[in-house]
Design an enzyme around this catalytic site. Structure first.
Site, PDB file in Angstrom:
ATOM      1  N   GLU A  62       0.838  -1.204   0.000  1.00  0.00           N
ATOM      2  CA  GLU A  62       0.000   0.000   0.000  1.00  0.00           C
ATOM      3  C   GLU A  62       0.872   1.253   0.000  1.00  0.00           C
ATOM      4  O   GLU A  62       0.591   2.222  -0.716  1.00  0.00           O
ATOM      5  CB  GLU A  62      -0.895   0.051   1.250  1.00  0.00           C
ATOM      6  CG  GLU A  62      -1.842  -1.128   1.416  1.00  0.00           C
ATOM      7  CD  GLU A  62      -1.229  -2.285   2.191  1.00  0.00           C
ATOM      8  OE1 GLU A  62      -0.035  -2.615   1.955  1.00  0.00           O
ATOM      9  OE2 GLU A  62      -1.926  -2.879   3.022  1.00  0.00           O
ATOM     10  N   LEU A 281      16.688 -38.927   4.417  1.00  0.00           N
ATOM     11  CA  LEU A 281      16.177 -37.672   4.978  1.00  0.00           C
ATOM     12  C   LEU A 281      14.679 -37.537   4.663  1.00  0.00           C
ATOM     13  O   LEU A 281      13.875 -37.209   5.541  1.00  0.00           O
ATOM     14  CB  LEU A 281      16.945 -36.484   4.379  1.00  0.00           C
ATOM     15  CG  LEU A 281      16.618 -35.126   4.995  1.00  0.00           C
ATOM     16  CD1 LEU A 281      17.125 -35.058   6.421  1.00  0.00           C
ATOM     17  CD2 LEU A 281      17.226 -33.994   4.174  1.00  0.00           C
TER      18      LEU A 281
HETATM   19  C1  AOF Z   1       0.398  -5.005   4.555  1.00  0.00           C
HETATM   20  N1  AOF Z   1       1.008  -4.813   3.358  1.00  0.00           N
HETATM   21  O1  AOF Z   1       2.574  -5.299   1.879  1.00  0.00           O
HETATM   22  C2  AOF Z   1       2.542  -6.558   3.845  1.00  0.00           C
HETATM   23  C3  AOF Z   1       1.869  -6.778   5.075  1.00  0.00           C
HETATM   24  O2  AOF Z   1       7.646  -6.281   9.739  1.00  0.00           O
HETATM   25  P1  AOF Z   1       6.729  -5.603   8.782  1.00  0.00           P
HETATM   26  O3  AOF Z   1       6.496  -4.174   9.130  1.00  0.00           O
HETATM   27  O4  AOF Z   1       7.160  -5.774   7.354  1.00  0.00           O
HETATM   28  O5  AOF Z   1       5.299  -6.304   8.932  1.00  0.00           O
HETATM   29  C4  AOF Z   1       5.129  -7.631   8.506  1.00  0.00           C
HETATM   30  C5  AOF Z   1       3.708  -8.051   8.749  1.00  0.00           C
HETATM   31  O6  AOF Z   1       2.800  -7.157   8.113  1.00  0.00           O
HETATM   32  C6  AOF Z   1       3.426  -9.420   8.131  1.00  0.00           C
HETATM   33  O7  AOF Z   1       3.621 -10.459   9.066  1.00  0.00           O
HETATM   34  C7  AOF Z   1       1.977  -9.307   7.720  1.00  0.00           C
HETATM   35  O8  AOF Z   1       1.112  -9.530   8.815  1.00  0.00           O
HETATM   36  C8  AOF Z   1       1.881  -7.848   7.303  1.00  0.00           C
HETATM   37  N2  AOF Z   1       2.304  -7.745   5.903  1.00  0.00           N
HETATM   38  N3  AOF Z   1       0.806  -6.003   5.376  1.00  0.00           N
HETATM   39  O9  AOF Z   1      -0.530  -4.266   4.903  1.00  0.00           O
HETATM   40  C9  AOF Z   1       2.048  -5.528   2.968  1.00  0.00           C
HETATM   41  N4  AOF Z   1       3.623  -7.275   3.492  1.00  0.00           N
HETATM   42 ZN    ZN Z   2       1.323  -2.754   6.089  1.00  0.00          ZN
END
Ligand code: AOF
Ligand code: ZN
Length: 354
Positions: A62, A281
């Site tokens: 976003e 494995l």
């Molecule tokens: C979103 N948009 O593009 C993604 C999301 O450590 P951070 O800040 O990168 O947060 C990772 C978490 O955020 C991930 O585990 C998932 O719950 C969410 N990912 N959320 O709105 C994104 N990649």
């Molecule tokens: Zn986010």
């Protein structure tokens, strides 16, 4: 704009398809994050901007789309493959970024299963943003199935891949195995390797077969980084094995216990293991119930003798057979190069005979 029966416009459905495609850009994401795509639409359903997540520590989808749109984000509909996050992790909350940019409506496919990040939809609603959810949810879940599985089970998803002759052998009687699989099958293997974040082999395979275990450029697999290579087992290995070269990072997991190995890999932020051998494995993972997907390349050759593709599973009678459900059968290559790829997942044993 005409709305469809379930409340989504045709432009929103198209945008979600595009967001899913962007999310699936090969080679992303890096590290332990899900694949996410986002498209911003204006009031006429035209695309204003788009973005996707490139991995842990980089902007979320976003935020990438909002940055491209700038002031044009005001009044748009954000179509996102995952519920916008509501937390400050490695980056800030997408819910806040969307609100501050003046986005009018958010349509997402799948709720965020991560309890630390969830709650974005509720926060957006409270701020007066219209919300639509569940659009192409099954597709979004498929895209991140390993990530979702790992989150739910607190261990990586395991894909076991092997190449075999028609009679279930991975090598001939003298140990030679080049090439049980055809070139098209090897190219396909590299593509699948590139979708995982760690490739796992036993120390014995490293000693005997000396695989390099990289995703090779010659096979044209677009790749932002090489997956980690992991060698499991306690035996010492000579430094000159190809797996220790500098083409990719390598870790040693000095254990024979599949569960312990997966725990170590999870702690290294790995969410999808590509289990490549050898037979012993594979058998230890199967016996432990730690294989979640099986991909096999069957070559139209008969060997009649030689190493079995999988080691002893402790099964002595047909009633105890380990059952799999076939999810896909694809023919790769042509002529002498033909292999059949069968994709399967574990199935409960059938309880009736007929
Ligand atoms: C979103 N948009 O593009 C993604 C999301 O450590 P951070 O800040 O990168 O947060 C990772 C978490 O955020 C991930 O585990 C998932 O719950 C969410 N990912 N959320 O709105 C994104 N990649
Ligand atoms: Zn986010």
């Amino acid at each position: 704009m005409a709305g469809s029966a379930d409340g989504f416009s045709a432009a929103e459905v198209r945008a979600m398809r595009r967001a899913l495609e962007l999310a699936a850009t090969p080679g992303v994401p890096l590290g332990p994050n899900p694949r996410v795509g986002c498209v911003l639409l204006d009031a006429d359903g035209r695309e204003v901007a788009a973005g996707f997540h490139r991995g842990a520590g980089t902007p979320h989808a976003e935020v990438a789309a909002l940055a491209e749109a700038g002031a044009d984000a005001r009044g748009t509909t954000a179509v996102v493959t995952l519920e916008p996050c509501n937390h400050t992790g490695r980056t800030g909350p997408c819910s806040t970024a969307l609100i501050e940019s003046g986005v009018a409506r958010v349509v997402y496919a799948q709720p965020d299963p991560n309890p630390l990040a969830a709650g974005g939809a509720e926060a957006l609603r409270r701020a007066g943003v219209a919300i639509g959810s569940g659009l192409l949810e099954a597709e979004a879940r498929r895209l991140n199935r390993a990530w979702i599985f790992a989150l739910e089970h607190q261990r990586p998803f395991v894909t076991w891949k092997f190449a075999t002759s028609l009679d279930g052998r991975s090598a001939a009687a003298d140990g030679t195995s080049r090439w049980v699989s055809s070139r098209p099958a090897r190219i396909d293997t590299h593509r699948l390797r590139g979708q995982c974040d760690v490739m796992l082999v036993g120390a014995n395979t490293v000693a005997v077969d000396d695989p390099e275990l990289t995703v090779r450029d010659e096979y044209d697999v677009p790749l932002a980084r090489q997956p980690l290579r992991a060698v499991m087992g306690e035996r010492d290995l000579p430094d000159d094995r190809r797996i220790f070269n500098d083409r990719a990072p390598t870790v040693r997991l000095r254990t024979h216990d599949p569960r312990a190995a997966l725990a170590q890999l999870f702690d290294l932020d790995r969410r999808h293991v590509f289990l490549e051998g050898g037979p012993t494995l594979a058998a230890s993972f199967l016996v432990a119930g730690l294989v979640d997907e099986v991909v096999t390349y069957v070559a139209p050759i008969l060997l009649g003798a030689g190493r079995s593709a999988v080691g002893d599973l402790g099964i002595s009678t047909i009633a105890d057979a380990l059952h799999l459900t076939v999810t896909d059968v694809t023919t790769l290559g042509t002529g002498a190069d033909t292999n059949v790829r069968i994709t399967m997942e574990p199935a409960p044993a059938p309880d009736e005979e007929d």
